[in-house]
Design a protein around this motif. Structure first.
Motif, mmCIF file in Angstrom:
data_model
loop_
_atom_site.group_PDB
_atom_site.id
_atom_site.type_symbol
_atom_site.label_atom_id
_atom_site.label_comp_id
_atom_site.label_asym_id
_atom_site.label_seq_id
_atom_site.Cartn_x
_atom_site.Cartn_y
_atom_site.Cartn_z
ATOM 1 N N GLN A 58 52.857 -34.489 57.977
ATOM 2 C CA GLN A 58 51.520 -35.084 57.873
ATOM 3 C C GLN A 58 51.620 -36.569 58.183
ATOM 4 O O GLN A 58 52.565 -37.245 57.769
ATOM 5 N N SER A 59 50.646 -37.100 58.932
ATOM 6 C CA SER A 59 50.598 -38.543 59.176
ATOM 7 C C SER A 59 49.170 -39.023 58.989
ATOM 8 O O SER A 59 48.205 -38.305 59.291
ATOM 9 N N ASP A 60 49.023 -40.240 58.473
ATOM 10 C CA ASP A 60 47.710 -40.808 58.175
ATOM 11 C C ASP A 60 47.638 -42.247 58.665
ATOM 12 O O ASP A 60 48.585 -43.024 58.493
ATOM 13 N N HIS A 61 46.485 -42.606 59.257
ATOM 14 C CA HIS A 61 46.180 -43.986 59.624
ATOM 15 C C HIS A 61 44.963 -44.422 58.816
ATOM 16 O O HIS A 61 43.996 -43.672 58.693
ATOM 17 N N GLN A 62 45.015 -45.631 58.292
ATOM 18 C CA GLN A 62 43.893 -46.112 57.492
ATOM 19 C C GLN A 62 43.608 -47.582 57.787
ATOM 20 O O GLN A 62 44.532 -48.404 57.835
ATOM 21 N N ILE A 63 42.327 -47.894 58.020
ATOM 22 C CA ILE A 63 41.863 -49.277 58.147
ATOM 23 C C ILE A 63 40.868 -49.537 57.026
ATOM 24 O O ILE A 63 39.969 -48.724 56.788
ATOM 25 N N LYS A 64 41.022 -50.656 56.342
ATOM 26 C CA LYS A 64 40.219 -50.917 55.152
ATOM 27 C C LYS A 64 39.756 -52.379 55.148
ATOM 28 O O LYS A 64 40.535 -53.284 55.476
ATOM 29 N N TYR A 65 38.507 -52.589 54.801
ATOM 30 C CA TYR A 65 37.975 -53.942 54.665
ATOM 31 C C TYR A 65 37.220 -54.055 53.347
ATOM 32 O O TYR A 65 36.416 -53.182 52.998
ATOM 33 N N ASP A 66 37.480 -55.120 52.604
ATOM 34 C CA ASP A 66 36.729 -55.454 51.396
ATOM 35 C C ASP A 66 36.224 -56.884 51.522
ATOM 36 O O ASP A 66 36.973 -57.782 51.943
ATOM 37 N N GLY A 67 34.975 -57.095 51.165
ATOM 38 C CA GLY A 67 34.412 -58.435 51.216
ATOM 39 C C GLY A 67 33.720 -58.789 49.913
ATOM 40 O O GLY A 67 33.376 -57.921 49.112
ATOM 41 N N ALA A 68 33.533 -60.074 49.708
ATOM 42 C CA ALA A 68 32.834 -60.552 48.508
ATOM 43 C C ALA A 68 32.171 -61.889 48.822
ATOM 44 O O ALA A 68 32.637 -62.652 49.674
ATOM 45 N N LYS A 69 31.055 -62.148 48.137
ATOM 46 C CA LYS A 69 30.363 -63.431 48.277
ATOM 47 C C LYS A 69 29.958 -63.932 46.906
ATOM 48 O O LYS A 69 29.413 -63.182 46.085
ATOM 49 N N VAL A 70 30.263 -65.202 46.649
ATOM 50 C CA VAL A 70 29.821 -65.848 45.415
ATOM 51 C C VAL A 70 28.401 -66.352 45.643
ATOM 52 O O VAL A 70 28.139 -67.126 46.565
ATOM 53 N N TRP A 71 27.491 -65.904 44.809
ATOM 54 C CA TRP A 71 26.075 -66.212 44.958
ATOM 55 C C TRP A 71 25.571 -66.811 43.638
ATOM 56 O O TRP A 71 25.201 -66.092 42.730
ATOM 57 N N GLY A 72 25.663 -68.112 43.534
ATOM 58 C CA GLY A 72 25.307 -68.773 42.292
ATOM 59 C C GLY A 72 26.234 -68.346 41.179
ATOM 60 O O GLY A 72 27.464 -68.540 41.256
ATOM 61 N N ALA A 73 25.658 -67.777 40.129
ATOM 62 C CA ALA A 73 26.464 -67.296 38.986
ATOM 63 C C ALA A 73 26.892 -65.842 39.173
ATOM 64 O O ALA A 73 27.404 -65.234 38.229
ATOM 65 N N HIS A 74 26.702 -65.293 40.369
ATOM 66 C CA HIS A 74 26.981 -63.882 40.596
ATOM 67 C C HIS A 74 28.015 -63.710 41.701
ATOM 68 O O HIS A 74 28.198 -64.586 42.541
ATOM 69 N N ALA A 75 28.671 -62.546 41.704
ATOM 70 C CA ALA A 75 29.601 -62.167 42.765
ATOM 71 C C ALA A 75 29.148 -60.815 43.309
ATOM 72 O O ALA A 75 28.967 -59.862 42.559
ATOM 73 N N VAL A 76 28.922 -60.769 44.628
ATOM 74 C CA VAL A 76 28.519 -59.548 45.306
ATOM 75 C C VAL A 76 29.714 -59.038 46.106
ATOM 76 O O VAL A 76 30.258 -59.761 46.950
ATOM 77 N N ARG A 77 30.119 -57.804 45.874
ATOM 78 C CA ARG A 77 31.266 -57.230 46.556
ATOM 79 C C ARG A 77 30.840 -56.056 47.426
ATOM 80 O O ARG A 77 29.956 -55.296 47.041
ATOM 81 N N PHE A 78 31.452 -55.933 48.582
ATOM 82 C CA PHE A 78 31.094 -54.856 49.500
ATOM 83 C C PHE A 78 32.313 -54.430 50.297
ATOM 84 O O PHE A 78 33.283 -55.170 50.412
#
Length: 223
Positions: free
Chosen positions: A203-223
């Motif tokens: 078995q062989s697997d390829h994986q591409i992954k992206y994680d992002g985040a933005k600081v928005w005032g007193a909040h953190a939005v992650r995607f």
């Protein structure tokens, strides 16, 4: 899963564990049989700088060795073939990682790991056995960086796994009828080459992954 990385100073650790049935409870076995058991587990890691504040390394290795005996009670009229066979287990895991600081806000790393285990006589009907081997290789590269109030994490990974099942009966002098041409099965005795061997599962697997985040005032939005 997060892997440790090296730092500007050298750090390492080591561990070891040993267990033997002579110093603990015996494994449950049929009457008239003994089942000795012994396991050793040990390993260590080390990490540190290659270029101060720029390039770092980390390495880890672990090993497990286990010795057991499997009892095989055989009823009449084949009771003279009752006995035991060795059931060893071996496992090893190696890992290496490099981290490089591109800038104050960007970091790239590469990681490789190799895992292998061998379980002898892992499955058998009576004296019809096979050995199981698992091998896993994994390589990964990644980069973490910031742009303004955004943070980014990108990963690319390649994994290759192979399972192998090989005959453990033929030529094994500890097993009755070990050189039998085909599996012998009666209501009281099973011997000869295991019908499940040989076989292999790649078995062989390829994986591409992206994680992002933005600081928005007193909040953190992650995607």
């Amino acid at each position: 899963v997060t892997t440790k990385s090296g730092t500007n100073s050298f750090h390492g650790e080591a561990f070891g564990a040993f267990r033997d049935s002579r110093f603990s409870s015996q494994l449950p076995t049929p009457a008239g049989f003994s089942s000795p058991f012994q396991r050793s587990q040990y390993g260590g890691s080390i990490g540190g700088p290659i270029i101060h504040d720029k390039l770092f390394f980390f390495a880890d290795g672990e090993r497990t060795i286990q010795h057991t005996q499997v009892p095989v009670p055989v009823s009449a009229p084949f009771s003279q073939y009752s006995g035991t066979f060795a059931d060893p287990f071996r496992e090893g895991n190696l890992l290496g990682r490099l981290d490089y600081s591109l800038t104050k806000s960007a970091r790239v790393f590469g990681r490789f790991s190799y895992f292998k285990n061998i379980l002898g006589a892992t499955f058998g009907f009576g004296y019809s056995l096979y050995d199981n081997i698992d091998i896993t290789r994994n390589a990964m590269v990644g980069v973490d960086f910031n742009t303004g109030s955004f943070s980014h994490s990108i990963r690319f990974s390649y994994l290759k796994f192979q399972n192998q099942i090989v005959d453990a009966t033929t030529g094994n002098s500890a097993l009755p009828f070990n050189n039998l041409g085909a599996e012998l099965f009666t209501s009281n005795l099973v011997a000869g080459p295991n019908l499940l061997a040989p076989q292999s599962t790649p078995q062989s697997d390829h994986q591409i992954k992206y994680d992002g985040a933005k600081v928005w005032g007193a909040h953190a939005v992650r995607f």
